[in-house]
Write an enzyme that holds these catalytic residues in place. Structure first.
Site, short mmCIF file in Angstrom:
data_model
loop_
_atom_site.label_atom_id
_atom_site.label_comp_id
_atom_site.label_asym_id
_atom_site.label_seq_id
_atom_site.Cartn_x
_atom_site.Cartn_y
_atom_site.Cartn_z
N SER A 75 -7.76 3.82 9.50
CA SER A 75 -8.23 3.78 8.13
C SER A 75 -7.57 2.92 7.21
CB SER A 75 -8.38 5.25 7.62
OG SER A 75 -8.74 5.38 6.06
N HIS A 113 0.83 -1.29 0.04
CA HIS A 113 0.08 0.07 0.12
C HIS A 113 0.98 1.15 0.05
CE1 HIS A 113 -3.53 2.54 0.83
NE2 HIS A 113 -2.64 3.22 1.78
N LYS A 129 -8.41 -1.46 6.01
CA LYS A 129 -8.53 -2.02 4.55
C LYS A 129 -7.42 -3.23 4.29
CE LYS A 129 -8.64 2.37 3.00
NZ LYS A 129 -9.14 3.57 3.47
N1 URA Z 1 -5.92 7.06 3.07
C1 URA Z 1 -6.98 6.26 3.67
O1 URA Z 1 -6.96 5.16 3.31
N2 URA Z 1 -7.33 6.94 4.95
C2 URA Z 1 -6.83 7.90 5.27
O2 URA Z 1 -7.37 8.33 6.50
C3 URA Z 1 -5.91 8.72 4.64
C4 URA Z 1 -5.38 8.20 3.59
#
Ligand code: URA
Length: 434
Positions: free
Chosen positions: A183, A82, A187
């Protein structure tokens, strides 16, 4: 407990129990907690932070708010790489096929770009006919065949993050370390993988402007990884100037393909071979990252990885001839060469300005509903550390409309370059590996 009491507790620096926080978050998902209450809570978190347990509960509740991608039946070692986002960041397009040549699969979700940074989703969209795997089943098939499993973000995965992010965006609560870290990690945790590699960008074109800030974010994300027993490596990489030479969707796929044949820019090659080195350590194929990097460099020069990318594109209904003949991406009607007006050495090439200049040509979105022109963008011929003489080409703009936005783009690109009388060293792309 009433929502208002949860907000007051957070405001007063008191720690919420797991149940209190979970109930509050579930209440928000159901609509019992309102947007204005959640906004107040997010601001309290922004100001007062989260305890380790609150961070874990928030991440876990976001992860479990939607579908989990188990990728059952996949035998390959799976990596989820990522990037926190930058200008010219086409890493996933080249990295996934390179990893595939070592038997490593990629399992990741990708997003669209907004503002001066681009998104992997938009870059693949430059290939006619291309559609990302739409289901877990299609993703499994794709990983089995090409080794590449990249899918677009759907409504059904981490919906709580989606809802919270939209609210943060309009309440001044995006730039909070625990909220960004949870956040991103929610994911990563929603998709099965054997190793996670986070490329945290640092500099003018990135979320994190200083190495210190990037390190703070990296530490929180690594801590979250440990809380969930996941292997996490972190690369801190430079984003003072754009990565590679191409900015713009089709142009970036072109550059990624050329890089897989060993013809790419050095900084980009260094980043993808370093991440591959880390992946090989995570898989257990090598003991040191350096060993892995050397293996990756050899692979790049063999051209083998282009086949994996071609197979992935064909499996996704894309026109694979674009991967075989990437010059097909070079379709903008006009080109304009920006020339140096003085001699010297490039001391700065401001990434954010270059990204915005690309966006003004149509390569990115100012608002989320804007339509992207996949042919346009910028190719940098000179970067920081390069010597130039008056009249040398600094960059080439690829564009389709000779309008005011083109003129603004050109002016911005011109202002992104700073030329100095003294010698400047080529900046490092890898700033730290943790
Ligand atoms: N990217 C994300 O997925 N979440 C955030 O809060 C900031 C950048």
């Amino acid at each position: 407990m009433r929502a208002v009491d949860i907000i007051i507790k957070k405001r007063e620096h008191l720690e919420l129990s797991s149940n209190e926080l979970k109930e509050f978050l579930h209440g928000y998902l159901k609509g019992d907690v309102t947007d204005y209450q959640m906004s107040a809570f997010l601001m309290a978190v922004f100001l007062n932070g989260l305890s380790d347990n609150e961070l874990k509960v928030l991440t876990e509740t976001m992860r479990d708010s939607g579908d989990l991608i188990h990728l059952e039946g996949v035998e390959r070692f799976l990596i989820d790489k990522h990037s926190t986002g930058g200008v010219g960041d086409k890493t996933s397009i080249a990295l996934a096929p390179l990893l595939s040549t070592f038997g490593i699969g990629t399992a990741k979700m990708s997003g669209k770009g907004l503002g001066h940074t681009g998104g992997t989703l938009d870059k693949f969209d430059a290939i006619p006919g291309f559609k990302f795997p739409a289901s877990e089943e299609e993703m499994v098939k794709s990983i089995d065949h090409s080794g590449i499993g990249i899918m677009g973000q759907t409504e059904d995965i981490v919906p709580l993050d989606k809802k919270l992010y939209a609210l943060r965006d309009v309440t001044g609560t995006v730039d909070s370390y625990p909220l960004i870290a949870s956040s991103i990690m929610s994911k990563k945790l929603a998709v099965r993988s054997d190793g996670i590699i986070l490329d945290v960008k640092v500099g003018d074109g990135a979320f994190m402007k200083t190495l210190e800030n990037a390190q703070t974010l990296a530490n929180i994300m690594r801590d979250i990884g440990s809380m969930f027993n996941r292997k996490v490596h972190i690369v801190l990489s430079g984003m003072e100037q754009p990565l590679g030479n191409a900015i713009g969707n089709g142009l970036e796929v072109y550059e990624a393909v050329e890089s897989l044949k060993g013809n790419g820019p050095k900084d980009f090659e260094e980043l993808i071979t370093t991440i591959t080195g880390i992946a090989l350590v995570q898989k257990g194929d090598v003991k040191t990252i350096e060993e892995g990097i050397n293996m990756a460099i050899e692979k790049l020069h063999s051209g083998e990885a282009v086949t994996a990318l071609r197979d992935f594109v064909a499996d996704c209904h894309g026109d694979a001839s674009y991967i075989e003949q990437p010059e097909k991406f070079l379709t903008a009607k006009y080109k304009f060469e920006l020339k140096a007006e003085e001699s010297g050495c490039i001391s700065q090439l401001k990434a954010e300005s270059v990204g915005t200049a690309g966006m003004l040509l149509g390569a990115g979105r100012e608002t989320k509903d804007d339509i992207i022109d996949h042919a346009v963008g910028i190719v940098l011929e000179k970067k920081v550390g390069d010597k130039v003489n008056i009249g040398d080409t600094l960059a080439v703009l690829h564009y389709n409309n000779e309008n005011d936005k083109f003129k603004q783009s050109l002016a911005l690109l011109q202002s992104a370059y700073v030329i100095s009388n003294s010698n400047i060293e080529t900046p490092k792309v890898i700033l730290d590996i943790q």
